[in-house]
Scaffold this motif. Sequence first.
Motif, PDB file in Angstrom:
ATOM      1  N   ARG A  62       0.822  -1.221   0.000  1.00 49.16           N
ATOM      2  CA  ARG A  62       0.000   0.000   0.000  1.00 49.16           C
ATOM      3  C   ARG A  62       0.849   1.261   0.000  1.00 49.16           C
ATOM      4  O   ARG A  62       0.469   2.278  -0.589  1.00 49.16           O
ATOM      5  CB  ARG A  62      -0.918  -0.008   1.221  1.00 49.16           C
ATOM      6  N   TYR A  63       2.014   1.210   0.677  1.00 47.28           N
ATOM      7  CA  TYR A  63       2.886   2.386   0.791  1.00 47.28           C
ATOM      8  C   TYR A  63       4.315   1.991   0.394  1.00 47.28           C
ATOM      9  O   TYR A  63       5.180   1.804   1.256  1.00 47.28           O
ATOM     10  CB  TYR A  63       2.869   2.929   2.217  1.00 47.28           C
ATOM     11  N   PRO A  64       4.586   1.860  -0.894  1.00 48.77           N
ATOM     12  CA  PRO A  64       5.887   1.345  -1.323  1.00 48.77           C
ATOM     13  C   PRO A  64       7.041   2.345  -1.223  1.00 48.77           C
ATOM     14  O   PRO A  64       8.202   1.943  -1.292  1.00 48.77           O
ATOM     15  CB  PRO A  64       5.645   0.962  -2.784  1.00 48.77           C
ATOM     16  N   PRO A  66       8.653   6.254   0.648  1.00 55.22           N
ATOM     17  CA  PRO A  66       8.481   7.211   1.742  1.00 55.22           C
ATOM     18  C   PRO A  66       7.407   8.254   1.436  1.00 55.22           C
ATOM     19  O   PRO A  66       6.646   8.648   2.336  1.00 55.22           O
ATOM     20  CB  PRO A  66       9.866   7.857   1.860  1.00 55.22           C
ATOM     21  N   GLU A  67       7.343   8.688   0.182  1.00 57.13           N
ATOM     22  CA  GLU A  67       6.330   9.680  -0.192  1.00 57.13           C
ATOM     23  C   GLU A  67       4.919   9.136   0.033  1.00 57.13           C
ATOM     24  O   GLU A  67       4.034   9.848   0.534  1.00 57.13           O
ATOM     25  CB  GLU A  67       6.522  10.088  -1.649  1.00 57.13           C
ATOM     26  N   ASP A  68       4.696   7.879  -0.342  1.00 56.76           N
ATOM     27  CA  ASP A  68       3.384   7.263  -0.142  1.00 56.76           C
ATOM     28  C   ASP A  68       3.034   7.187   1.342  1.00 56.76           C
ATOM     29  O   ASP A  68       1.913   7.496   1.756  1.00 56.76           O
ATOM     30  CB  ASP A  68       3.352   5.858  -0.745  1.00 56.76           C
ATOM     31  N   LEU A  69       4.000   6.764   2.141  1.00 55.31           N
ATOM     32  CA  LEU A  69       3.742   6.596   3.574  1.00 55.31           C
ATOM     33  C   LEU A  69       3.554   7.949   4.255  1.00 55.31           C
ATOM     34  O   LEU A  69       2.722   8.081   5.160  1.00 55.31           O
ATOM     35  CB  LEU A  69       4.877   5.811   4.217  1.00 55.31           C
ATOM     36  N   ALA A  70       4.297   8.944   3.820  1.00 52.47           N
ATOM     37  CA  ALA A  70       4.198  10.272   4.437  1.00 52.47           C
ATOM     38  C   ALA A  70       2.811  10.871   4.278  1.00 52.47           C
ATOM     39  O   ALA A  70       2.362  11.660   5.122  1.00 52.47           O
ATOM     40  CB  ALA A  70       5.252  11.203   3.848  1.00 52.47           C
ATOM     41  N   SER A  71       2.112  10.517   3.215  1.00 54.97           N
ATOM     42  CA  SER A  71       0.786  11.076   2.959  1.00 54.97           C
ATOM     43  C   SER A  71      -0.346  10.159   3.420  1.00 54.97           C
ATOM     44  O   SER A  71      -1.520  10.429   3.153  1.00 54.97           O
ATOM     45  CB  SER A  71       0.621  11.375   1.463  1.00 54.97           C
ATOM     46  N   ALA A  72      -0.003   9.079   4.120  1.00 50.14           N
ATOM     47  CA  ALA A  72      -1.013   8.114   4.572  1.00 50.14           C
ATOM     48  C   ALA A  72      -1.866   8.690   5.697  1.00 50.14           C
ATOM     49  O   ALA A  72      -1.416   9.540   6.474  1.00 50.14           O
ATOM     50  CB  ALA A  72      -0.331   6.835   5.045  1.00 50.14           C
ATOM     51  N   ARG A  73      -3.075   8.210   5.797  1.00 53.42           N
ATOM     52  CA  ARG A  73      -3.925   8.552   6.937  1.00 53.42           C
ATOM     53  C   ARG A  73      -3.490   7.705   8.136  1.00 53.42           C
ATOM     54  O   ARG A  73      -3.346   6.482   8.014  1.00 53.42           O
ATOM     55  CB  ARG A  73      -5.389   8.271   6.624  1.00 53.42           C
ATOM     56  N   PRO A  74      -3.269   8.336   9.287  1.00 49.65           N
ATOM     57  CA  PRO A  74      -2.805   7.570  10.454  1.00 49.65           C
ATOM     58  C   PRO A  74      -3.688   6.371  10.778  1.00 49.65           C
ATOM     59  O   PRO A  74      -3.174   5.285  11.090  1.00 49.65           O
ATOM     60  CB  PRO A  74      -2.839   8.610  11.580  1.00 49.65           C
TER      61      PRO A  74
END
Length: 213
Positions: A62-64, A66-74
């Motif tokens: 789902r978050y491959p 750092p950019e993807d993970l940084a914008s994830a909903r907690p």
Amino acid sequence: MGRPRTPAGRARETMRRLAEEYPEARCELDHTNAFELLVATILSAQCTDARVNQVTPALFARYPTPEDLASARPEDVEELIRSTGFYKNKTRSLLGMAAALTERFGGEVPGAMEDLVTIPGVGRKTANVVRSVALGLPGLPVDTHVLRLAKRLGLTTSSDPVKVEHELNAMIPPAERGPFSLRLILHGRRVCVARRPRCEACVLADFCPKVGV
């Protein structure tokens, strides 16, 4: 050889014997790059590697980056990592780490210790794991197994992981520090266990100051 009588001598002989005993030693956190290992290591706090490895495939899919993970909903991240424990704190660390990589390091995991320890959720142990396993740099992670075995073997008298890291670094060649840590961890899990060390099965028993204790 004769029985090593100094901490440095015991460290060198420990390094030699454990390399023969555990030639297959490797990091047991599944990953394909430094970012994934950083995520997995943060998740491994107070959690088994096996449990982390059950969680990370869906997280990485789902978050491959750092950019993807940084914008994830907690709340989405919390749901994915809930079974690793302390999931709210770990989510804050993961999102902070991803934001730091994105904003300050161009989306890449830095190699310098002084940079790594400025990242949320990253202390010296985590930094050393990433350096030694994923980046091919010197790093000697000191976890509970490494700390316990280093004290039992008379390599240190300290209980401070940072001090122990520096003391071991002075005795172990840079290229061997990561493998040395991995092998101490394996030995601590399989033979020199915390409650009842299996001294009768230990390849270090002939020079260990704590044998039988």
